[in-house]
Design a protein around this motif. Sequence first.
Motif, PDB file in Angstrom:
ATOM      1  N   GLU A 183      26.761   9.542  27.459  1.00 21.66           N
ATOM      2  CA  GLU A 183      27.836   9.926  26.556  1.00 21.66           C
ATOM      3  C   GLU A 183      28.986   8.934  26.703  1.00 21.66           C
ATOM      4  O   GLU A 183      29.765   9.015  27.621  1.00 21.66           O
ATOM      5  CB  GLU A 183      28.308  11.356  26.806  1.00 21.66           C
ATOM      6  CG  GLU A 183      28.884  11.660  28.155  1.00 21.66           C
ATOM      7  CD  GLU A 183      27.791  11.821  29.180  1.00 21.66           C
ATOM      8  OE1 GLU A 183      28.124  12.043  30.341  1.00 21.66           O
ATOM      9  OE2 GLU A 183      26.609  11.693  28.830  1.00 21.66           O
ATOM     10  N   THR A 235      38.611  11.842  22.160  1.00 19.79           N
ATOM     11  CA  THR A 235      39.425  11.681  23.361  1.00 19.79           C
ATOM     12  C   THR A 235      38.620  11.960  24.614  1.00 19.79           C
ATOM     13  O   THR A 235      39.075  11.734  25.710  1.00 19.79           O
ATOM     14  CB  THR A 235      40.605  12.652  23.361  1.00 19.79           C
ATOM     15  OG1 THR A 235      40.080  13.988  23.380  1.00 19.79           O
ATOM     16  CG2 THR A 235      41.480  12.466  22.150  1.00 19.79           C
ATOM     17  N   TYR A 236      37.425  12.449  24.441  1.00 18.87           N
ATOM     18  CA  TYR A 236      36.658  12.759  25.628  1.00 18.87           C
ATOM     19  C   TYR A 236      36.166  11.474  26.254  1.00 18.87           C
ATOM     20  O   TYR A 236      35.513  10.665  25.614  1.00 18.87           O
ATOM     21  CB  TYR A 236      35.472  13.654  25.282  1.00 18.87           C
ATOM     22  CG  TYR A 236      34.792  14.080  26.526  1.00 18.87           C
ATOM     23  CD1 TYR A 236      35.318  15.119  27.261  1.00 18.87           C
ATOM     24  CD2 TYR A 236      33.685  13.397  26.995  1.00 18.87           C
ATOM     25  CE1 TYR A 236      34.744  15.480  28.444  1.00 18.87           C
ATOM     26  CE2 TYR A 236      33.105  13.752  28.173  1.00 18.87           C
ATOM     27  CZ  TYR A 236      33.637  14.800  28.900  1.00 18.87           C
ATOM     28  OH  TYR A 236      33.070  15.150  30.079  1.00 18.87           O
ATOM     29  N   VAL A 282      30.092  18.548  44.645  1.00 21.98           N
ATOM     30  CA  VAL A 282      30.355  19.166  43.345  1.00 21.98           C
ATOM     31  C   VAL A 282      31.762  18.807  42.846  1.00 21.98           C
ATOM     32  O   VAL A 282      31.957  18.458  41.672  1.00 21.98           O
ATOM     33  CB  VAL A 282      30.181  20.692  43.472  1.00 21.98           C
ATOM     34  CG1 VAL A 282      30.835  21.407  42.331  1.00 21.98           C
ATOM     35  CG2 VAL A 282      28.703  21.049  43.525  1.00 21.98           C
ATOM     36  N   LEU A 329      33.510  12.724  36.541  1.00 19.53           N
ATOM     37  CA  LEU A 329      33.218  12.913  35.114  1.00 19.53           C
ATOM     38  C   LEU A 329      34.480  13.011  34.264  1.00 19.53           C
ATOM     39  O   LEU A 329      34.445  12.734  33.066  1.00 19.53           O
ATOM     40  CB  LEU A 329      32.366  14.169  34.901  1.00 19.53           C
ATOM     41  CG  LEU A 329      30.910  14.068  35.338  1.00 19.53           C
ATOM     42  CD1 LEU A 329      30.203  15.396  35.147  1.00 19.53           C
ATOM     43  CD2 LEU A 329      30.192  12.976  34.548  1.00 19.53           C
ATOM     44  N   SER A 372      39.684  16.426  18.934  1.00 23.73           N
ATOM     45  CA  SER A 372      39.141  15.720  20.083  1.00 23.73           C
ATOM     46  C   SER A 372      37.626  15.539  20.027  1.00 23.73           C
ATOM     47  O   SER A 372      36.948  15.638  21.021  1.00 23.73           O
ATOM     48  CB  SER A 372      39.531  16.443  21.368  1.00 23.73           C
ATOM     49  OG  SER A 372      39.153  17.805  21.284  1.00 23.73           O
ATOM     50  N   GLY A 373      37.119  15.277  18.835  1.00 25.40           N
ATOM     51  CA  GLY A 373      35.709  14.921  18.727  1.00 25.40           C
ATOM     52  C   GLY A 373      34.811  15.988  19.306  1.00 25.40           C
ATOM     53  O   GLY A 373      34.997  17.172  19.046  1.00 25.40           O
ATOM     54  N   THR A 374      33.838  15.582  20.107  1.00 29.74           N
ATOM     55  CA  THR A 374      32.887  16.545  20.647  1.00 29.74           C
ATOM     56  C   THR A 374      33.507  17.353  21.768  1.00 29.74           C
ATOM     57  O   THR A 374      32.923  18.302  22.235  1.00 29.74           O
ATOM     58  CB  THR A 374      31.650  15.843  21.220  1.00 29.74           C
ATOM     59  OG1 THR A 374      32.076  15.011  22.304  1.00 29.74           O
ATOM     60  CG2 THR A 374      30.947  15.025  20.174  1.00 29.74           C
ATOM     61  N   TYR A 375      34.673  16.967  22.207  1.00 21.38           N
ATOM     62  CA  TYR A 375      35.258  17.693  23.306  1.00 21.38           C
ATOM     63  C   TYR A 375      35.751  19.037  22.809  1.00 21.38           C
ATOM     64  O   TYR A 375      36.534  19.122  21.880  1.00 21.38           O
ATOM     65  CB  TYR A 375      36.407  16.908  23.927  1.00 21.38           C
ATOM     66  CG  TYR A 375      36.890  17.606  25.141  1.00 21.38           C
ATOM     67  CD1 TYR A 375      36.202  17.455  26.338  1.00 21.38           C
ATOM     68  CD2 TYR A 375      37.978  18.455  25.085  1.00 21.38           C
ATOM     69  CE1 TYR A 375      36.598  18.138  27.441  1.00 21.38           C
ATOM     70  CE2 TYR A 375      38.379  19.141  26.190  1.00 21.38           C
ATOM     71  CZ  TYR A 375      37.687  18.974  27.374  1.00 21.38           C
ATOM     72  OH  TYR A 375      38.079  19.665  28.474  1.00 21.38           O
ATOM     73  N   LEU A 378      36.917  26.102  30.779  1.00 25.00           N
ATOM     74  CA  LEU A 378      37.392  24.937  30.034  1.00 25.00           C
ATOM     75  C   LEU A 378      36.262  24.157  29.376  1.00 25.00           C
ATOM     76  O   LEU A 378      36.479  23.444  28.398  1.00 25.00           O
ATOM     77  CB  LEU A 378      38.184  24.001  30.956  1.00 25.00           C
ATOM     78  CG  LEU A 378      39.565  24.495  31.361  1.00 25.00           C
ATOM     79  CD1 LEU A 378      40.202  23.518  32.343  1.00 25.00           C
ATOM     80  CD2 LEU A 378      40.456  24.659  30.138  1.00 25.00           C
ATOM     81  N   HIS A 379      35.052  24.279  29.924  1.00 23.99           N
ATOM     82  CA  HIS A 379      33.970  23.456  29.394  1.00 23.99           C
ATOM     83  C   HIS A 379      32.841  24.265  28.782  1.00 23.99           C
ATOM     84  O   HIS A 379      31.784  23.716  28.479  1.00 23.99           O
ATOM     85  CB  HIS A 379      33.456  22.526  30.493  1.00 23.99           C
ATOM     86  CG  HIS A 379      34.514  21.580  30.949  1.00 23.99           C
ATOM     87  ND1 HIS A 379      34.741  20.383  30.317  1.00 23.99           N
ATOM     88  CD2 HIS A 379      35.459  21.677  31.911  1.00 23.99           C
ATOM     89  CE1 HIS A 379      35.763  19.781  30.896  1.00 23.99           C
ATOM     90  NE2 HIS A 379      36.228  20.538  31.856  1.00 23.99           N
ATOM     91  N   ASN A 385      27.795  17.510  25.416  1.00 28.68           N
ATOM     92  CA  ASN A 385      27.236  16.301  26.004  1.00 28.68           C
ATOM     93  C   ASN A 385      26.919  16.534  27.487  1.00 28.68           C
ATOM     94  O   ASN A 385      27.289  17.550  28.077  1.00 28.68           O
ATOM     95  CB  ASN A 385      28.176  15.110  25.802  1.00 28.68           C
ATOM     96  CG  ASN A 385      29.527  15.318  26.446  1.00 28.68           C
ATOM     97  OD1 ASN A 385      29.626  15.975  27.477  1.00 28.68           O
ATOM     98  ND2 ASN A 385      30.554  14.763  25.854  1.00 28.68           N
ATOM     99  N   GLY A 386      26.223  15.575  28.063  1.00 30.35           N
ATOM    100  CA  GLY A 386      25.756  15.710  29.445  1.00 30.35           C
ATOM    101  C   GLY A 386      26.881  15.979  30.415  1.00 30.35           C
ATOM    102  O   GLY A 386      26.752  16.788  31.337  1.00 30.35           O
ATOM    103  N   SER A 387      28.007  15.312  30.180  1.00 29.79           N
ATOM    104  CA  SER A 387      29.135  15.449  31.082  1.00 29.79           C
ATOM    105  C   SER A 387      29.641  16.890  31.129  1.00 29.79           C
ATOM    106  O   SER A 387      29.950  17.432  32.193  1.00 29.79           O
ATOM    107  CB  SER A 387      30.240  14.498  30.630  1.00 29.79           C
ATOM    108  OG  SER A 387      31.442  14.815  31.261  1.00 29.79           O
ATOM    109  N   GLN A 388      29.714  17.520  29.955  1.00 21.79           N
ATOM    110  CA  GLN A 388      30.210  18.894  29.921  1.00 21.79           C
ATOM    111  C   GLN A 388      29.238  19.861  30.595  1.00 21.79           C
ATOM    112  O   GLN A 388      29.637  20.777  31.303  1.00 21.79           O
ATOM    113  CB  GLN A 388      30.440  19.332  28.473  1.00 21.79           C
ATOM    114  CG  GLN A 388      31.713  18.743  27.887  1.00 21.79           C
ATOM    115  CD  GLN A 388      31.811  19.049  26.412  1.00 21.79           C
ATOM    116  OE1 GLN A 388      30.906  18.726  25.647  1.00 21.79           O
ATOM    117  NE2 GLN A 388      32.897  19.669  26.023  1.00 21.79           N
ATOM    118  N   THR A 400      29.519  19.463  34.235  1.00 17.76           N
ATOM    119  CA  THR A 400      30.763  20.064  34.697  1.00 17.76           C
ATOM    120  C   THR A 400      30.630  21.587  34.809  1.00 17.76           C
ATOM    121  O   THR A 400      31.072  22.203  35.779  1.00 17.76           O
ATOM    122  CB  THR A 400      31.925  19.709  33.747  1.00 17.76           C
ATOM    123  OG1 THR A 400      31.977  18.294  33.609  1.00 17.76           O
ATOM    124  CG2 THR A 400      33.247  20.208  34.285  1.00 17.76           C
ATOM    125  N   CYS A 457      28.751  22.343  37.855  1.00 12.02           N
ATOM    126  CA  CYS A 457      29.604  22.168  39.043  1.00 12.02           C
ATOM    127  C   CYS A 457      30.491  23.396  39.227  1.00 12.02           C
ATOM    128  O   CYS A 457      30.660  23.887  40.353  1.00 12.02           O
ATOM    129  CB  CYS A 457      30.467  20.913  38.915  1.00 12.02           C
ATOM    130  SG  CYS A 457      29.545  19.386  39.116  1.00 12.02           S
TER     131      CYS A 457
END
Lengths: 313, 313
Positions: free
Chosen positions: A3, A10-11, A109, A116, B8-11, B116-117, B250-253, B256, B259
Amino acid sequence: MQESGETSGTYNGMSSDNIKGLVLALSSSFFIGASFIVKKKGLKKAGSSGVRAVVVGEIANFAAYAFAPAILVTPLGAVSIIISATLAHIILRERLHIFGILGCILCVVGSITIVLHAPQERQIQSVAEVWDLATEPGFLAYAVLVLLVVFFLMVNYVPQYGQTHVMVYIGICSLVGSLSVMGVKALGIALKLTFSGMNQLAYPQTWVFAFVVALDTFNTAVVSPIYYVMFTTFTIVASVIMFKDWAGQNGSQIVTEMCGFVTILAGTFLLHKTKDMTGSPSFSFPRTPKHSNMEEFDLEGAPLVNLELTHTS
Amino acid sequence: MQESGETSGTYNGMSSDNIKGLVLALSSSFFIGASFIVKKKGLKKAGSSGVRAVVVGEIANFAAYAFAPAILVTPLGAVSIIISATLAHIILRERLHIFGILGCILCVVGSITIVLHAPQERQIQSVAEVWDLATEPGFLAYAVLVLLVVFFLMVNYVPQYGQTHVMVYIGICSLVGSLSVMGVKALGIALKLTFSGMNQLAYPQTWVFAFVVALDTFNTAVVSPIYYVMFTTFTIVASVIMFKDWAGQNGSQIVTEMCGFVTILAGTFLLHKTKDMTGSPSFSFPRTPKHSNMEEFDLEGAPLVNLELTHTS
C-alpha cells in the motif's frame, strides 16, 4: 508493504527512506541486544566482539536517524531488549517468565503499529535547512526550557539527591539526550547528503551539529526502563517540535502512534519487572535506544553504573 | 474525530454508524462490568439491579452489532473487564496489582487502535442482502466447518474430557458463538431497518436469523480470558468472511487492527493472571463480550459454572 502513499490520500505507506531507517534501526537493536549477551557470557575473547557489536549497533542507529523520523527510530530501541531476552533464553538458557514473553510480544506489536503509522521523513536538501528548523522559535523555546530544567536540577537536586535518587540523573540524561539526538539526526542528514554528492562539510552548521553530537558522548551511562520511557518521550517531543513530524498526519494516525508507543512502554515495563520473578540470575535491559550500555540496575537508590563499553555517536 | 473519510482517500475516519456502535458497545461494557460488581457485593437488593444491568448491557451490545462491524464491537468487550476492575478497586477496595493496571491500560490502548482502524459498517438496505451474504459459498464453508468441528468435539471429546478439560467446552462455545453472533448482527440490522421505516419482519429471513439468536441463548455459560480470546478470534474470522470487513481496507490497516487486538489480549491475560498475585480475595473476569456472566474460574479442570443471571440476545 504494497500500500503505497500515492494511491491512498493522506494515508502514508512506508517510504523507501523510512524502510531504510527501519532496517538500520532494527539491525542496530540486533547488534546491541546481541552485544549484551556476549558481554554477559563474560568470555574474554567475546569481550572485544561485544564491544564491536555495540559499535556497529551504534553506527547503524546513527544512520537510522539520517533516514527516518525519530518518532520511528527511537521507540524501536525496545527491540534490542527483545533480542537480548530471546538470546538470553536460547544461549544462556535463562528462563523467561511468561510475562516476559508477553512483554516481548507487546514490544513487537507496538513497534509494528508505530512503523506502519510513522510520518514520512521530511525531505531535506541542505544542512542549512536543518539549521533553520533548529532555530525556529518553537524549538528554541523547547531547548531553552530543557536547559533551564537541567540547570535547575543540577543546582538544586544533584548535590543533595544525586547519589540516592537516580531519577535526578535519569531526568537530566533524558532531557539532554532529546537535544543531542536532534544533533545526531542533523549530522546524519549532513553526512547522508554529503555521501550522495551534496557536500555539506563546507557549512559551519554541520560542524555545530557535530559539536552537539560530541557532547552527546558524555551521555553514555546507564539505565533502565524509566530512562527508556523518559528519553523516548522527550525525543519524540523534540522531534515533533523541530521536524514537525506530525504536520502531514491526521489525528487518527497520531493517536495510533501514541497507542503503539504506550504498548511498547508496557512491554518494556513488563520485561523489566519480570526479571524479579524468574529464577534466572539476572535479566536486565541491555540498553535504552541509542544511549546505551546499561547494567542491571535497581531504581531505588543504587548508584549509577557506567560500563566500559565504548560509545559511538 | 474530525478526519473524515471523504478527504483522506482509503483512510477511514469514524463513520457516524461506527460511532453509534462504539457508544453502544462501551455502554454495554459499562453495564455488564458494573453488574459484576453489584453481584459481587452480594446484596439482596442489589441482586436484582445487577440482573437489570446485565439485561441493559446485553441489549446495548445487541444494538451495537446492528451499527458497527463485529471487528469493532467484539473486542470492546474487554472494556467491561476494565470497568469491573476499576469499580472493584474503588467500591470493593480490592487492591489491583500494578500488572492489573498495566492490563487495563493495554485494553484501552488496544481498543483505541482498533476503533480508529476498524472498517466502515457495510451499508445494507434489506435483510435479504444479509441473507445473501450468509449464503455465499465462503461463509457457508466456514459454517459447515465450524459445525463439523463442534460435532467432532461433542462426539469424541465431550464424553471423556468434558468434565475435566474445560477447553473442550470453551472451544465449542466459541465456535458456535461466532456463528450465532452473525445471527445477532443480522437480526439487529433487520430491527434497525424496521425501526427506520423499512419493515423487515415480512421477510422469512428475519425469522430464521431470530431463530439463530434464540439458539444463541444456550450459549450463556462461562468463562475466562481463553474464552474471550477464542470467541473474539472466531467472531472476527466469521465476520471477515461473511461481511467482508477487510474488503475496503489496505494491509496496513488490517495489520494495525490485529496489533490492537493482540494488545487487548495481552491486557486481558495480564488482568487475569494478576488476580493470582494480589492479596485481593478474587478478581475475576466479569464476562467475555456478549456471552457473559462468567464466574471466577480455574481453567485447569474446574467444572463449568453457570450463573443464574438472565441472558438476553
